[in-house]
Every structure is written in C-alpha cells, then in structure tokens.
Design a protein around this motif. Structure first.
Motif, PDB file in Angstrom:
ATOM      1  N   GLU A  25     -46.166 -58.386-166.258  1.00 32.13           N
ATOM      2  CA  GLU A  25     -45.542 -59.676-165.926  1.00 32.13           C
ATOM      3  C   GLU A  25     -46.459 -60.846-166.277  1.00 32.13           C
ATOM      4  O   GLU A  25     -45.982 -61.941-166.537  1.00 32.13           O
ATOM      5  N   LYS A  26     -47.800 -60.574-166.269  1.00 37.80           N
ATOM      6  CA  LYS A  26     -48.704 -61.650-166.678  1.00 37.80           C
ATOM      7  C   LYS A  26     -48.953 -61.607-168.184  1.00 37.80           C
ATOM      8  O   LYS A  26     -49.857 -62.276-168.681  1.00 37.80           O
ATOM      9  N   GLY A  27     -48.169 -60.803-168.877  1.00 38.48           N
ATOM     10  CA  GLY A  27     -48.257 -60.761-170.335  1.00 38.48           C
ATOM     11  C   GLY A  27     -49.648 -60.414-170.848  1.00 38.48           C
ATOM     12  O   GLY A  27     -50.074 -60.907-171.890  1.00 38.48           O
ATOM     13  N   GLY A  28     -50.360 -59.558-170.103  1.00 36.03           N
ATOM     14  CA  GLY A  28     -51.693 -59.151-170.540  1.00 36.03           C
ATOM     15  C   GLY A  28     -52.796 -60.116-170.127  1.00 36.03           C
ATOM     16  O   GLY A  28     -53.976 -59.856-170.356  1.00 36.03           O
ATOM     17  N   TYR A  29     -52.440 -61.226-169.529  1.00 33.89           N
ATOM     18  CA  TYR A  29     -53.464 -62.177-169.069  1.00 33.89           C
ATOM     19  C   TYR A  29     -53.882 -61.839-167.651  1.00 33.89           C
ATOM     20  O   TYR A  29     -53.137 -61.238-166.883  1.00 33.89           O
ATOM     21  N   GLU A  30     -55.092 -62.304-167.307  1.00 35.04           N
ATOM     22  CA  GLU A  30     -55.628 -62.002-165.989  1.00 35.04           C
ATOM     23  C   GLU A  30     -54.911 -62.793-164.893  1.00 35.04           C
ATOM     24  O   GLU A  30     -54.812 -62.354-163.759  1.00 35.04           O
ATOM     25  N   HIS A  31     -54.452 -63.965-165.231  1.00 42.04           N
ATOM     26  CA  HIS A  31     -53.778 -64.816-164.239  1.00 42.04           C
ATOM     27  C   HIS A  31     -52.535 -65.456-164.848  1.00 42.04           C
ATOM     28  O   HIS A  31     -52.490 -65.724-166.039  1.00 42.04           O
ATOM     29  N   PHE A  32     -51.585 -65.773-163.977  1.00 42.57           N
ATOM     30  CA  PHE A  32     -50.405 -66.515-164.421  1.00 42.57           C
ATOM     31  C   PHE A  32     -50.808 -67.864-165.021  1.00 42.57           C
ATOM     32  O   PHE A  32     -50.235 -68.308-165.998  1.00 42.57           O
ATOM     33  N   MET A  33     -51.814 -68.477-164.397  1.00 47.30           N
ATOM     34  CA  MET A  33     -52.174 -69.811-164.894  1.00 47.30           C
ATOM     35  C   MET A  33     -52.589 -69.758-166.365  1.00 47.30           C
ATOM     36  O   MET A  33     -52.171 -70.586-167.167  1.00 47.30           O
ATOM     37  N   LEU A  34     -53.402 -68.743-166.710  1.00 42.25           N
ATOM     38  CA  LEU A  34     -53.845 -68.642-168.107  1.00 42.25           C
ATOM     39  C   LEU A  34     -52.658 -68.323-169.015  1.00 42.25           C
ATOM     40  O   LEU A  34     -52.513 -68.892-170.099  1.00 42.25           O
ATOM     41  N   LYS A  35     -51.800 -67.440-168.551  1.00 43.09           N
ATOM     42  CA  LYS A  35     -50.596 -67.106-169.333  1.00 43.09           C
ATOM     43  C   LYS A  35     -49.790 -68.379-169.598  1.00 43.09           C
ATOM     44  O   LYS A  35     -49.341 -68.634-170.716  1.00 43.09           O
ATOM     45  N   GLU A  36     -49.639 -69.176-168.569  1.00 47.25           N
ATOM     46  CA  GLU A  36     -48.802 -70.371-168.691  1.00 47.25           C
ATOM     47  C   GLU A  36     -49.460 -71.443-169.557  1.00 47.25           C
ATOM     48  O   GLU A  36     -48.785 -72.170-170.293  1.00 47.25           O
ATOM     49  N   ILE A  37     -50.798 -71.509-169.504  1.00 46.55           N
ATOM     50  CA  ILE A  37     -51.506 -72.440-170.403  1.00 46.55           C
ATOM     51  C   ILE A  37     -51.262 -71.993-171.854  1.00 46.55           C
ATOM     52  O   ILE A  37     -50.951 -72.795-172.726  1.00 46.55           O
ATOM     53  N   MET A  38     -51.411 -70.688-172.075  1.00 43.88           N
ATOM     54  CA  MET A  38     -51.315 -70.157-173.430  1.00 43.88           C
ATOM     55  C   MET A  38     -49.892 -70.202-173.996  1.00 43.88           C
ATOM     56  O   MET A  38     -49.697 -70.177-175.207  1.00 43.88           O
ATOM     57  N   GLU A  39     -48.930 -70.236-173.086  1.00 40.77           N
ATOM     58  CA  GLU A  39     -47.522 -70.269-173.497  1.00 40.77           C
ATOM     59  C   GLU A  39     -47.075 -71.616-174.042  1.00 40.77           C
ATOM     60  O   GLU A  39     -45.951 -71.745-174.524  1.00 40.77           O
ATOM     61  N   GLN A  40     -47.912 -72.641-173.879  1.00 40.39           N
ATOM     62  CA  GLN A  40     -47.417 -73.998-174.113  1.00 40.39           C
ATOM     63  C   GLN A  40     -46.875 -74.286-175.513  1.00 40.39           C
ATOM     64  O   GLN A  40     -45.924 -75.058-175.635  1.00 40.39           O
ATOM     65  N   PRO A  41     -47.422 -73.638-176.571  1.00 42.07           N
ATOM     66  CA  PRO A  41     -46.775 -73.894-177.856  1.00 42.07           C
ATOM     67  C   PRO A  41     -45.289 -73.521-177.805  1.00 42.07           C
ATOM     68  O   PRO A  41     -44.439 -74.196-178.389  1.00 42.07           O
ATOM     69  N   HIS A  42     -44.961 -72.469-177.051  1.00 44.19           N
ATOM     70  CA  HIS A  42     -43.569 -72.030-176.965  1.00 44.19           C
ATOM     71  C   HIS A  42     -42.772 -72.860-175.969  1.00 44.19           C
ATOM     72  O   HIS A  42     -41.631 -73.233-176.230  1.00 44.19           O
ATOM     73  N   SER A  43     -43.377 -73.132-174.810  1.00 41.64           N
ATOM     74  CA  SER A  43     -42.603 -73.861-173.786  1.00 41.64           C
ATOM     75  C   SER A  43     -42.299 -75.284-174.256  1.00 41.64           C
ATOM     76  O   SER A  43     -41.203 -75.793-174.006  1.00 41.64           O
ATOM     77  N   VAL A  44     -43.240 -75.899-174.952  1.00 42.68           N
ATOM     78  CA  VAL A  44     -42.965 -77.259-175.460  1.00 42.68           C
ATOM     79  C   VAL A  44     -41.902 -77.192-176.563  1.00 42.68           C
ATOM     80  O   VAL A  44     -41.004 -78.040-176.614  1.00 42.68           O
ATOM     81  N   ALA A  45     -41.974 -76.165-177.393  1.00 39.36           N
ATOM     82  CA  ALA A  45     -40.931 -76.005-178.418  1.00 39.36           C
ATOM     83  C   ALA A  45     -39.568 -75.801-177.748  1.00 39.36           C
ATOM     84  O   ALA A  45     -38.555 -76.365-178.184  1.00 39.36           O
ATOM     85  N   ASP A  46     -39.553 -75.038-176.650  1.00 42.31           N
ATOM     86  CA  ASP A  46     -38.288 -74.812-175.945  1.00 42.31           C
ATOM     87  C   ASP A  46     -37.748 -76.104-175.322  1.00 42.31           C
ATOM     88  O   ASP A  46     -36.537 -76.295-175.231  1.00 42.31           O
ATOM     89  N   ALA A  47     -38.664 -76.959-174.896  1.00 40.61           N
ATOM     90  CA  ALA A  47     -38.242 -78.240-174.298  1.00 40.61           C
ATOM     91  C   ALA A  47     -37.656 -79.187-175.355  1.00 40.61           C
ATOM     92  O   ALA A  47     -37.071 -80.208-175.011  1.00 40.61           O
ATOM     93  N   MET A  48     -37.837 -78.833-176.624  1.00 38.14           N
ATOM     94  CA  MET A  48     -37.335 -79.699-177.715  1.00 38.14           C
ATOM     95  C   MET A  48     -36.195 -79.067-178.511  1.00 38.14           C
ATOM     96  O   MET A  48     -35.540 -79.726-179.302  1.00 38.14           O
ATOM     97  N   ARG A  49     -35.985 -77.762-178.263  1.00 39.32           N
ATOM     98  CA  ARG A  49     -35.027 -77.013-179.082  1.00 39.32           C
ATOM     99  C   ARG A  49     -33.624 -77.600-179.016  1.00 39.32           C
ATOM    100  O   ARG A  49     -33.090 -77.840-177.948  1.00 39.32           O
ATOM    101  N   GLY A  50     -33.044 -77.844-180.186  1.00 30.32           N
ATOM    102  CA  GLY A  50     -31.688 -78.390-180.239  1.00 30.32           C
ATOM    103  C   GLY A  50     -31.620 -79.858-179.837  1.00 30.32           C
ATOM    104  O   GLY A  50     -30.546 -80.454-179.818  1.00 30.32           O
ATOM    105  N   ARG A  51     -32.755 -80.445-179.519  1.00 34.83           N
ATOM    106  CA  ARG A  51     -32.767 -81.830-179.022  1.00 34.83           C
ATOM    107  C   ARG A  51     -33.430 -82.785-180.009  1.00 34.83           C
ATOM    108  O   ARG A  51     -33.006 -83.933-180.140  1.00 34.83           O
ATOM    109  N   VAL A  52     -34.482 -82.311-180.645  1.00 37.29           N
ATOM    110  CA  VAL A  52     -35.245 -83.170-181.557  1.00 37.29           C
ATOM    111  C   VAL A  52     -34.875 -82.801-182.994  1.00 37.29           C
ATOM    112  O   VAL A  52     -35.056 -81.657-183.407  1.00 37.29           O
ATOM    113  N   HIS A  53     -34.335 -83.781-183.728  1.00 43.19           N
ATOM    114  CA  HIS A  53     -33.873 -83.526-185.089  1.00 43.19           C
ATOM    115  C   HIS A  53     -34.571 -84.483-186.058  1.00 43.19           C
ATOM    116  O   HIS A  53     -34.039 -85.551-186.370  1.00 43.19           O
ATOM    117  N   PRO A  54     -35.757 -84.080-186.521  1.00 44.63           N
ATOM    118  CA  PRO A  54     -36.541 -84.985-187.354  1.00 44.63           C
ATOM    119  C   PRO A  54     -35.813 -85.375-188.647  1.00 44.63           C
ATOM    120  O   PRO A  54     -35.870 -86.544-189.041  1.00 44.63           O
TER     121      PRO A  54
END
Ligand code: F6R
Length: 366
Positions: free
Chosen positions: A1-30
């Motif tokens: 569940e922690k995706g191989g990381y020692e802590h959720f916090m590190l997992k969530e920090i590392m996820e940011q390229p994806h989470s930020v992309a998800d926050a823009m998906r279908g919304r930002v049309h350059p």
C-alpha cells in the motif's frame, strides 16, 4: 500500500509528478490556449464578474490559498483576500453578493472551513470548493467546485494536496484571466504550456533527492530554522516551515524575506539554518541582498534557486536547483525540496513521520 516506500509521506511526495498531472488532466489545453473546468461551468459568469475573491482555508491549504492570491491577482487582476477559515468565521466579515468565496480543503471535513462555507452562503455569496476527498462534506455543501484528483493523501503532513491545490488555483487564475480579457490567447497558451511542463519538472527536482538527504544529515540537530521567500515564494517559506515543525518537531518560522530586518535578523547565528527561496524572478536581487546580510552575520544559508544559477555558490552552504518556470508557478517546484528536507530530517531524528504527535489528518473540531 505504501508502494515500496517506507512511509506514506515519501510515497506521496514522490507521486507528485502524477498527482499534479491528474489535477490538470482534461482541463489544461495548451494547443488551444484553453482551460476547461467542468465543475465551474455553471457558475462561470458569476465567477468572472466577481468584484473580489475571498479564499478561506486552514494550514497547508491556507498556504496554497496565498499562492492562489498571487496567481489570481497576477493573471486575472481580481482582488483576492486570503483568510484563515477560523478567523473569517468569527470576525463578522464584510461580504457582498458580488464576492465569491473559494474554500480549499484536502479532507473536505475541516470544521472551520466548512463553517466558512456556511457563512459565505448565509451572506449570499457563491461558495466554490477546491477539495480532494470526493463526496466529503465541503464538496457537497459548496455551490460548485473543482476536485483536486490528487488521490488519497494518508500521511498527516500534506504534500501532494498542496501542489494539486496550487495547480488548480493556477487553472482558475488562467481561466479568469482569459474570460476577463486580461490575458491574450497567446498568453494563456504560454502559461498553459508552462503548467503542462510542471509534472516533468517536479520529477527533475525529485531526482535530486540525494543532495537533500545530505543536507538533512548536516542540519538534523538544529533546534531552529528560518525560511524566507518573497512574492509567489513567500507562501512556500511558510509551508517549508510548517512541514518541518509538524513532523520533525523542530521550531521553524517562515517570513517574507524583506521582513527579516524587522526582527528575525536578531536570531541569526551559525546554529540556525536559513533557507532562502531565491529564484531569479522579479524580486531576486532583493533576496540576494538578504542572503548577503545573513552570510555577513555568520549565518548558515541554504538556497533554493533556478537551474544554472551560480551566483549563490559563495554565499550558501547548499544550493538546490529547480527548473525554470514562470514566476507565479514557482511554488509548484520550490516546495518539493522543502518537503523532502523535512521528511529526511524527521526520519533521521526517529520521528513517526506519518503519524506526528498531537496531529490528526482531518480537524473536525473547531
Ligand atoms: C499540514 C496539514 C494541515 C492541513 C489543515 C487543513 O501538513 O496537513 O495543516 O493542511 O488541517 O486540512 P484540510 O486541507 O483537510 O482542510
């Protein structure tokens, strides 16, 4: 569940390229130079005509709100005020029906933020929610909203929610800038392109984790930290300090860099690391003067700056580089090393990173 990381916090920090992309998906049309936010469609006319936007939130979400103030004022020229939800509620705020209240909440359950929604609606204002938790109370009670789509945030210290919040606020700023005729189609396109480039740029910052780990090892015994930034990076200074306090239990303060000489400068000594967010933007030269003042007093400087900047090498013990973006989007990149720094210091000090003492993930009492 922690995706191989020692802590959720590190997992969530590392996820940011994806989470930020998800926050823009279908919304930002350059390509089309367009921002489309389905959740705001029905209230768009009211939002575009707002005389003022009041942002209410708590904690890290409030810091995102401050970054949003900078974005919305810079790109859409709408006056913005940012309020602690807890203060807004009890201050009997002056509101008119031409004001729009935007609340920001990861959990969607924060009691004070929910109270701000009700206060706004009671005054006849449109209440818009930027919420991560789908179906949460704030998401249900607001008149319209934009989900962050950052995915569940489990670590008590908020990380990926912050970057998703700022990414959504940037989209709202661009949308309003376009609709209000403040930005040309070309400017919208340029900003949308910069926004679309952010996920890969975050990855570049994350790839520099090793340097941050070395820094953490050097400064883990400090009892105080000072974080300084200006403009769009002032909220990042506040957020860096909050992250360190809450999981490392090290006292830290964030200040607008120029305020240093009005008090905090008295604290400078070799034992207190001073983290400067000093990217080459509109106030860069002024921030460099502050860095020189700290260095001249024997202070320990850590500088976050943009790629290829060698000006600070002689003044700072560590220079952390982040890729270049437009000024108002800098928080999305400059916050990353500060999240990693607090994480690594906390781990090295043996703290329980995902469950810091005395803190709960959502604060449902006032
Ligand atoms: C800090 C943190 C808190 C929350 C605050 C608001 O890391 O997690 O400061 O940001 O309690 O919570 P939400 O966004 O759920 O309303």
């Amino acid at each position: 569940e922690k995706g191989g990381y020692e802590h959720f916090m590190l997992k969530e920090i590392m996820e940011q390229p994806h989470s930020v992309a998800d926050a823009m998906r279908g919304r930002v049309h350059p390509q089309e130079g367009q921002i489309r936010l389905g959740g705001l469609q029905k209230v768009l006319p009211q939002l575009v005509e707002a005389e003022r936007i009041v942002i209410c939130a708590c904690g890290t979400s409030w810091h995102a709100g401050l970054a949003g103030e900078y974005l919305i004022e810079a790109l859409a020229r709408v006056p913005v005020e940012v309020e602690y939800a807890s203060e807004f509620r009890y201050r009997n705020p002056v509101l008119t029906e031409r004001d729009v209240v935007i609340v920001i909440s990861q959990s969607g359950e924060t009691a004070d933020t929910l109270a701000a929604v009700r206060q706004a609606q009671g005054a006849g204002c449109l209440a818009v929610g930027l919420v991560n938790a789908v179906g949460s109370t704030i998401a249900r009670e607001t008149d319209a909203g934009v989900y962050l789509h950052a995915g569940p945030e489990i670590g008590v210290a908020s990380t990926k929610a912050f970057t998703a919040q700022v990414a959504v606020l940037a989209q709202i700023a661009l949308l309003l800038g376009a609709e209000r005729g403040v930005l040309s189609q070309d400017e919208v396109r340029r900003h949308a392109e910069a926004l679309a480039a952010i996920p890969a740029q975050i990855q570049t910052v994350l790839d520099g984790e090793e340097q941050i780990r070395r820094m953490a090892r050097d400064y883990r015994y400090a009892s105080n930290f000072l974080y300084l930034g200006r403009g769009a990076n002032f909220p990042v200074a506040l957020e860096g300090a909050l992250k360190l306090k809450e999981i490392s239990y090290i006292h830290a303060e964030g200040y607008p860099a120029a305020e240093m000489k009005h008090g905090p400068i008295a604290l400078i000594d070799q034992f207190m690391p001073v983290v400067f967010i000093a990217t080459r933007d509109a106030t860069y030269e002024k921030v460099v003067s502050n860095i020189e003042e700290v260095a001249a007093r024997g202070g320990t400087v850590i500088a976050i700056t943009d790629e290829g900047n060698r000006d600070l090498d002689a003044l700072a013990e560590y220079v952390v580089e982040v890729p270049k973006t437009i000024d108002a989007l800098e928080p999305l990149l400059t916050v990353i090393p500060l999240q990693l720094l607090s994480y690594h210091i906390a781990v090295m000090r043996g703290a329980d990173v995902d469950q810091p003492r005395n803190l709960a993930k959502s604060v449902t009492v006032e």
